[in-house]
Design a protein around this motif. Sequence first.
Motif, PDB file in Angstrom:
ATOM      1  N   HIS A  91      77.168 -47.719  -2.547  1.00 19.50           N
ATOM      2  CA  HIS A  91      77.265 -47.904  -1.103  1.00 19.50           C
ATOM      3  C   HIS A  91      78.466 -48.802  -0.815  1.00 19.50           C
ATOM      4  O   HIS A  91      78.477 -49.971  -1.191  1.00 19.50           O
ATOM      5  CB  HIS A  91      75.972 -48.530  -0.564  1.00 19.50           C
ATOM      6  N   ASN A  92      79.512 -48.243  -0.198  1.00 22.58           N
ATOM      7  CA  ASN A  92      80.741 -48.972   0.162  1.00 22.58           C
ATOM      8  C   ASN A  92      81.454 -49.587  -1.031  1.00 22.58           C
ATOM      9  O   ASN A  92      82.055 -50.661  -0.916  1.00 22.58           O
ATOM     10  CB  ASN A  92      80.452 -50.039   1.225  1.00 22.58           C
ATOM     11  N   LEU A  93      81.408 -48.936  -2.162  1.00 22.67           N
ATOM     12  CA  LEU A  93      82.051 -49.427  -3.383  1.00 22.67           C
ATOM     13  C   LEU A  93      82.127 -48.276  -4.376  1.00 22.67           C
ATOM     14  O   LEU A  93      81.245 -47.421  -4.409  1.00 22.67           O
ATOM     15  CB  LEU A  93      81.222 -50.569  -3.982  1.00 22.67           C
ATOM     16  N   GLY A  94      83.179 -48.249  -5.186  1.00 22.91           N
ATOM     17  CA  GLY A  94      83.285 -47.255  -6.245  1.00 22.91           C
ATOM     18  C   GLY A  94      83.621 -47.921  -7.556  1.00 22.91           C
ATOM     19  O   GLY A  94      84.275 -48.967  -7.585  1.00 22.91           O
ATOM     20  N   VAL A  95      83.160 -47.324  -8.657  1.00 21.66           N
ATOM     21  CA  VAL A  95      83.472 -47.828  -9.996  1.00 21.66           C
ATOM     22  C   VAL A  95      84.148 -46.698 -10.766  1.00 21.66           C
ATOM     23  O   VAL A  95      83.545 -45.651 -10.999  1.00 21.66           O
ATOM     24  CB  VAL A  95      82.215 -48.313 -10.750  1.00 21.66           C
TER      25      VAL A  95
END
Length: 150
Positions: free
Chosen positions: A11-15
């Motif tokens: 949620h509102n972040l990527g890895v």
Amino acid sequence: MTIEWSYTSHHNLGVLSLAGYLGADAVHRFTGAIGWVQARGTGPVILDLTELRGWSAAGQLAVAQAARQLHSDGRRLELAGIPADGSLVPDGTHPPVPVHRDLPTALATHQDPVGDGRGWCTDEWPGTHTSTDPCLIQAMHSNEPSKEEP
């Protein structure tokens, strides 16, 4: 030698995790992964380098370019688990890039976001594939997206 990559959206972040060696011959593949990430996520991108065996000057420049590219979209690049052979050398042309000791530390700074169950990876991404492995949700074949599974 090239890299393999895996991307998991939160949620509102990527890895974006890399494995292999980020040298001049892998820059094109890395740039493609960054484009993939830009099209499929929002918020900061944590570049997890835990499985990366090393990177060349060209690889480091590609990471700096990715920071600029993401910044132009209003997103930030963060690094986690940089290779033991060095760190990203700021050249003054890219935005600040926070560096975290490892991926759990990076995720903790974002209050340990929960993944949304969407992930992608290259065919040769290392590790055991399980039912929770994001690579089974979406797979990349020769850098082309596969059909989404329900």
